[in-house]
Scaffold this motif. Structure first.
Motif, short mmCIF file in Angstrom:
data_model
loop_
_atom_site.label_atom_id
_atom_site.label_comp_id
_atom_site.label_asym_id
_atom_site.label_seq_id
_atom_site.Cartn_x
_atom_site.Cartn_y
_atom_site.Cartn_z
N SER A 65 5.81 15.17 -1.93
CA SER A 65 4.98 14.22 -1.20
C SER A 65 5.48 12.79 -1.43
O SER A 65 5.49 11.97 -0.50
CB SER A 65 3.52 14.33 -1.64
OG SER A 65 3.01 15.62 -1.35
N ALA A 66 5.90 12.49 -2.66
CA ALA A 66 6.44 11.17 -2.96
C ALA A 66 7.71 10.91 -2.16
O ALA A 66 7.95 9.78 -1.69
CB ALA A 66 6.72 11.04 -4.46
N HIS B 177 0.83 -1.21 0.00
CA HIS B 177 0.00 0.00 0.00
C HIS B 177 0.87 1.26 0.00
O HIS B 177 0.61 2.20 -0.77
CB HIS B 177 -0.92 0.00 1.22
CG HIS B 177 -1.71 1.27 1.37
ND1 HIS B 177 -2.77 1.59 0.54
CD2 HIS B 177 -1.57 2.33 2.23
CE1 HIS B 177 -3.26 2.78 0.88
NE2 HIS B 177 -2.56 3.24 1.90
N MET B 178 1.92 1.27 0.81
CA MET B 178 2.79 2.44 0.87
C MET B 178 3.54 2.63 -0.44
O MET B 178 3.72 3.75 -0.92
CB MET B 178 3.78 2.28 2.03
CG MET B 178 4.58 3.54 2.33
SD MET B 178 5.64 3.37 3.79
CE MET B 178 4.38 3.31 5.06
N TYR B 179 3.94 1.49 -1.04
CA TYR B 179 4.62 1.55 -2.35
C TYR B 179 3.69 2.15 -3.41
O TYR B 179 4.09 3.03 -4.19
CB TYR B 179 5.08 0.16 -2.76
CG TYR B 179 5.48 0.06 -4.22
CD1 TYR B 179 6.67 0.61 -4.67
CD2 TYR B 179 4.65 -0.56 -5.15
CE1 TYR B 179 7.03 0.54 -6.01
CE2 TYR B 179 5.00 -0.64 -6.49
CZ TYR B 179 6.19 -0.08 -6.91
OH TYR B 179 6.54 -0.15 -8.23
N ASP B 180 2.45 1.67 -3.45
CA ASP B 180 1.48 2.18 -4.44
C ASP B 180 1.23 3.68 -4.24
O ASP B 180 1.11 4.44 -5.21
CB ASP B 180 0.15 1.42 -4.32
CG ASP B 180 0.28 -0.03 -4.77
OD1 ASP B 180 1.22 -0.33 -5.53
OD2 ASP B 180 -0.57 -0.85 -4.37
N GLU B 181 1.16 4.11 -2.97
CA GLU B 181 0.95 5.54 -2.69
C GLU B 181 2.13 6.37 -3.19
O GLU B 181 1.94 7.43 -3.81
CB GLU B 181 0.77 5.74 -1.17
CG GLU B 181 0.50 7.20 -0.80
CD GLU B 181 0.41 7.41 0.70
OE1 GLU B 181 0.18 8.56 1.12
OE2 GLU B 181 0.59 6.43 1.47
N MET B 182 3.34 5.89 -2.94
CA MET B 182 4.54 6.61 -3.40
C MET B 182 4.58 6.73 -4.92
O MET B 182 4.81 7.82 -5.47
CB MET B 182 5.79 5.87 -2.90
CG MET B 182 7.10 6.44 -3.40
SD MET B 182 8.53 5.41 -2.95
CE MET B 182 8.22 3.93 -3.93
N VAL C 63 6.77 9.95 1.52
CA VAL C 63 6.32 8.57 1.63
C VAL C 63 7.48 7.61 1.36
O VAL C 63 7.63 6.57 2.02
CB VAL C 63 5.15 8.29 0.66
CG1 VAL C 63 4.74 6.83 0.71
CG2 VAL C 63 3.97 9.19 0.99
N GLY D 261 2.07 6.48 -7.01
CA GLY D 261 0.96 7.34 -7.46
C GLY D 261 1.30 8.81 -7.35
O GLY D 261 1.04 9.60 -8.27
N LEU D 262 1.90 9.19 -6.22
CA LEU D 262 2.29 10.59 -6.03
C LEU D 262 3.36 11.00 -7.05
O LEU D 262 3.32 12.10 -7.60
CB LEU D 262 2.82 10.80 -4.61
CG LEU D 262 1.76 10.73 -3.49
CD1 LEU D 262 2.44 10.64 -2.13
CD2 LEU D 262 0.86 11.96 -3.54
#
Length: 517
Positions: A26-27, A10-15, A30, A17-18
């Motif tokens: 922001s990337a 989940h944290m990887y996908d958020e990074m 994270v 995506g940003l």
């Protein structure tokens, strides 16, 4: 290749995506959390991905020293895994970092490494990227003629292999190469393709560059208004997303366009911004150059520790020399820009003869102060001064003496004003004074003081005093209810003509009833 732990997905996908949304800061935030977490959990796949994104994101926000640290660690990890594609990625980041810092020799060495690996392993995408990176490298060196053949080959291959996302980036680089070599039509053609490919929300970086280059083309073709609008659009995107290098280039181009339009005030402020952004880039480049020492390890583990130490020492000596050269060049550039600043500032706001504000700048200040006074219910008064029979003075004594009288009177008036009042030269022998927090009665009192001072302090030429008198009109932002600063000037001007009609050497306010009688 190891898989990312489910707990970190989940944290990887958020990074990612940003990063894809170009929210680089922001990337990074994270990514740092993911890096720390993955190391605690010994999750090698997450560590490698975090390092990759952190290196790219740090590069885009011009944090070269951290970008260098992250890509060094990333290259160590992928070397251990033996992944050629990932290793090429790390080499490409080194190319970009060294190119931005002016270390072209080091950048070229990595370009050649990528070229060999991509051809040996028949990696079509990497072959196309390498041609584009050669073009980017030569563009950064300002060797635009050398960039064009690489970029043209990259366009051809990207089209053949249908690498359309990469094609947009290549065409942006090629548009710059054509622009800098005065091939305007070719540049416009590729920029049109870039804009067609850019969808809403797509690469802001490419969009910022495309607006900037198209604005410069409009200016070259004489459409300065559209040129300014396009470059401003680029500047807004770059400012919002922290593209410092592009922001510096946009301010430089805007300054040059404003000079061409004669708007020296705006040119001056854009040039100030350019100096500020250039200083930021220079400082980051120095830091990144020092960080280069950390990249000096044996990628193939063939050198002994002694050889590494010798190499690092030699690199340190060479790097110190380059940093000193960069510092000397920056100092020289700052001196040149400082002189240009002074010249632009003087021509933008000062009257060349008297040193008081010129008409254009004074009018801007008047409109600004009128608006402020209106919003805050404050008083604002204006005085228009005209030298009586100035043509006769020029005819009698000559234009040089006439110039001396203009300077003499402007000096007397300026000396008697307080710090809240300003004076400007409105015409050949006409001046205007703006008094803040003052009404028409204050203006009349100050105007009569001018008349007395000029009478008591005549200009003396060859021990002979030259008598001069003044006719003056006054107004304020309440008397006769002017709605704009132009109307207030008009009322003061009518007072001036009333003073002339009544025999000159006096101050008058315009009174409609008396004029009608």
């Amino acid at each position: 290749m190891s898989q990312i732990f489910p707990d970190n997905q989940h944290m990887y996908d958020e990074m990612v995506g940003l990063f894809e949304e170009e929210k680089f800061r922001s990337a990074i935030k994270v990514g740092k959390e993911l890096l720390e977490r993955s190391r605690d959990m010994k999750d090698k796949a997450s560590e490698r991905k975090a390092l990759e994104v952190l290196s790219y994101a740090s590069y885009f926000v011009v944090d070269y020293i951290n970008a260098m640290n992250y890509i060094i660690e990333f290259s160590k990890v992928v070397e251990e895994e033996g992944n050629i594609s990932e290793l090429i990625k790390s080499y490409n980041v080194f190319v970009s970092l060294y190119s931005r810092q002016g270390d072209y020799e080091e950048a070229l060495s990595y370009l050649k490494k990528v070229e060999v690996l991509a051809k040996d392993h028949q990696l079509k995408l990497e072959i196309v990227k390498n041609e584009n990176n050669y073009g980017f490298f030569y563009n950064t060196m300002k060797a635009f003629e050398l960039a064009i053949p690489h970029l043209e080959r990259a366009v051809e291959k990207a089209t053949t292999y249908k690498f359309y996302d990469l094609l947009t980036i290549i065409q942006g680089n090629l548009a710059l190469s054509y622009l800098r070599t005065n091939q305007i039509e070719k540049s416009k053609m590729h920029l049109d393709q870039v804009f067609l490919a850019l969808k809403p929300g797509s690469s802001r970086f490419s969009r910022a560059e495309a607006y900037m280059y198209r604005g410069e083309i409009y200016a070259i073709e004489g459409d300065y208004i559209e040129g300014i609008n396009q470059v401003k659009a680029s500047k807004v995107i770059s400012l919002k997303h922290g593209y410092i290098a592009e922001l510096a280039e946009a301010t430089r181009i805007l300054s040059e366009i404003y000079v061409k339009t004669g708007d020296y005030e705006k040119a001056y402020y854009e040039l100030k911004d350019y100096i500020e952004y250039s200083n930021i880039l220079s400082e980051d480049a120095k830091q990144g150059a020092v960080a280069k020492l950390k990249a000096q390890y044996d990628m193939n583990k063939k050198n002994t520790e002694t050889n590494l130490l010798k190499e690092q020492y030699a690199i340190l000596e060479e790097q110190n020399r380059k940093i000193q050269d960069q510092s000397n060049e920056l100092e020289r550039l700052n001196e040149v820009l400082a002189r240009q600043n002074d010249d632009l500032h003087q021509s933008a706001i000062e009257d060349y003869l008297t040193g008081v504000y010129n008409r254009k700048y004074f009018t801007l200040k008047l409109k600004e102060e009128f608006s402020i006074a209106k919003e805050n219910n404050r008083n604002l008064a204006s005085i228009i001064i005209d030298i009586d029979h100035f043509k006769n003075i020029n005819d009698t004594y000559g234009h040089l003496v006439g110039d001396e009288i203009i300077k003499h009177i402007s000096g007397i008036c300026e000396e008697s004003l307080d710090s809240d009042s300003i004076i400007g030269r409105f015409g050949g022998d006409e001046f205007m004074v703006l008094m803040i927090d003052a009404d028409i009665n204050d203006a009349e009192e100050k105007a009569n003081e001018f008349i007395r001072s000029v009478a008591y302090e005549p200009l003396v030429i060859d021990k002979k005093p030259i008598p001069v008198t003044l006719s003056i009109g006054v107004a304020d932002n309440r008397y006769l209810f002017p709605r704009t600063s132009d109307e207030m000037i008009h009322i003061a001007d009518k007072g001036l003509y009333l003073a002339k009609d009544q025999g000159r050497n006096r101050c008058c306010r315009y009174i409609p009833d008396k004029e009608e009688k």
